[in-house]
Motif scaffolding. Sequence first.
Motif, mmCIF file in Angstrom:
data_model
loop_
_atom_site.group_PDB
_atom_site.id
_atom_site.type_symbol
_atom_site.label_atom_id
_atom_site.label_comp_id
_atom_site.label_asym_id
_atom_site.label_seq_id
_atom_site.Cartn_x
_atom_site.Cartn_y
_atom_site.Cartn_z
ATOM 1 N N THR A 20 0.831 -1.201 0.000
ATOM 2 C CA THR A 20 0.000 0.000 0.000
ATOM 3 C C THR A 20 0.865 1.250 0.000
ATOM 4 O O THR A 20 0.585 2.220 -0.708
ATOM 5 C CB THR A 20 -0.930 -0.001 1.237
ATOM 6 O OG1 THR A 20 -1.694 -1.197 1.225
ATOM 7 C CG2 THR A 20 -1.857 1.195 1.243
ATOM 8 N N PHE A 42 0.476 3.737 -3.174
ATOM 9 C CA PHE A 42 -0.161 5.022 -2.878
ATOM 10 C C PHE A 42 0.784 5.969 -2.139
ATOM 11 O O PHE A 42 0.368 6.707 -1.260
ATOM 12 C CB PHE A 42 -1.422 4.799 -2.027
ATOM 13 C CG PHE A 42 -2.447 3.938 -2.680
ATOM 14 C CD1 PHE A 42 -3.179 4.416 -3.768
ATOM 15 C CD2 PHE A 42 -2.682 2.652 -2.227
ATOM 16 C CE1 PHE A 42 -4.131 3.624 -4.369
ATOM 17 C CE2 PHE A 42 -3.628 1.860 -2.822
ATOM 18 C CZ PHE A 42 -4.365 2.334 -3.906
ATOM 19 N N HIS A 43 2.044 5.978 -2.546
ATOM 20 C CA HIS A 43 3.070 6.736 -1.828
ATOM 21 C C HIS A 43 2.699 8.211 -1.674
ATOM 22 O O HIS A 43 2.787 8.773 -0.585
ATOM 23 C CB HIS A 43 4.420 6.595 -2.529
ATOM 24 C CG HIS A 43 5.503 7.434 -1.936
ATOM 25 N ND1 HIS A 43 5.960 7.237 -0.653
ATOM 26 C CD2 HIS A 43 6.188 8.497 -2.420
ATOM 27 C CE1 HIS A 43 6.897 8.117 -0.379
ATOM 28 N NE2 HIS A 43 7.058 8.902 -1.448
ATOM 29 N N LYS A 44 2.294 8.864 -2.772
ATOM 30 C CA LYS A 44 2.034 10.301 -2.714
ATOM 31 C C LYS A 44 0.802 10.629 -1.865
ATOM 32 O O LYS A 44 0.800 11.600 -1.120
ATOM 33 C CB LYS A 44 1.871 10.856 -4.119
ATOM 34 C CG LYS A 44 3.171 10.870 -4.874
ATOM 35 C CD LYS A 44 3.037 11.531 -6.207
ATOM 36 C CE LYS A 44 4.386 11.442 -6.908
ATOM 37 N NZ LYS A 44 4.419 12.126 -8.150
ATOM 38 N N GLN A 45 -0.224 9.791 -1.975
ATOM 39 C CA GLN A 45 -1.436 10.081 -1.219
ATOM 40 C C GLN A 45 -1.254 9.786 0.282
ATOM 41 O O GLN A 45 -1.905 10.388 1.123
ATOM 42 C CB GLN A 45 -2.618 9.244 -1.732
ATOM 43 C CG GLN A 45 -3.092 9.617 -3.112
ATOM 44 C CD GLN A 45 -2.419 8.773 -4.185
ATOM 45 O OE1 GLN A 45 -1.440 8.084 -3.931
ATOM 46 N NE2 GLN A 45 -2.940 8.860 -5.410
ATOM 47 N N LEU A 46 -0.384 8.827 0.611
ATOM 48 C CA LEU A 46 -0.222 8.417 2.005
ATOM 49 C C LEU A 46 0.979 9.066 2.708
ATOM 50 O O LEU A 46 1.272 8.732 3.846
ATOM 51 C CB LEU A 46 -0.087 6.898 2.094
ATOM 52 C CG LEU A 46 -1.308 6.097 1.647
ATOM 53 C CD1 LEU A 46 -0.989 4.611 1.675
ATOM 54 C CD2 LEU A 46 -2.490 6.399 2.545
ATOM 55 N N SER A 64 2.689 8.466 6.776
ATOM 56 C CA SER A 64 3.813 7.526 6.774
ATOM 57 C C SER A 64 4.319 7.224 8.187
ATOM 58 O O SER A 64 4.775 6.116 8.457
ATOM 59 C CB SER A 64 4.949 8.034 5.891
ATOM 60 O OG SER A 64 5.456 9.245 6.412
#
Length: 171
Positions: free
Chosen positions: A24, A28-32, A36
Motif C-alpha cells: 500500500t 499510494f506513496h504520494k497520497q499516504l 507515513s
Amino acid sequence: MMLFIKKHTYPITVIILILCIVATLIIFHKQLAPFSNILSAMIGALLGSMGPYFIGLQNQRNEFIGAKRKMISLLVYTYNAFNPKSIESYLNAPVQQTHGRVIYDNQWTNYISFLDKYLTFGEIQEIAYWFERISVLESNVLNEVEYHAELKNLEEVSSNIKKIIEKLINN
C-alpha cells in the motif's frame, strides 16, 4: 505444509499484514505521505511482536525437549534399580528395606505434564503409579507383607515402563 500453516497462523497473518502495508505504501506513496509515520509505527509494532512470539515458541520447544530428556533419564535410573531381575532378588532376600533415595529428582511431576505430546494418558498414569510405588518403598516404614506387595506392584508395571522408555527414546 498445512500443518506448518496451522501451527504458525499468527506469524503468517502478521507477515501478510506487513506485506499488504508495504505494498500500500509503494502503490499510494504520494497520497499516504502524511500518514507515513503512523504506518511506520504499525510496521514496527507488527515486527516487534514477531520476536517474542518466536522466542516463546523456541523456549516452549526447549522445555518439551528438556522435560523429555530428564524423564527418560529418571525412568532409566529407576528401572535399573527396580527391573524384574532386581525385584526378584529383593523378593527372595530377607527384608532389608534399604532402598534409600531412588527418585533423585522431585520435579518429576513437572516433567510428566510435558509428556502428553509423546505418550497416551494411560502411559502417563503408569509412570505416576511407578514413581508412587517407588516413593512408598523409599519411605522404609513398611512391614514385610507391605514391602513384598509394593515390590509385586512394581514388578507388574516394570515391563510397561520399559516400553514407555523405548517409546520416549524413539520419539
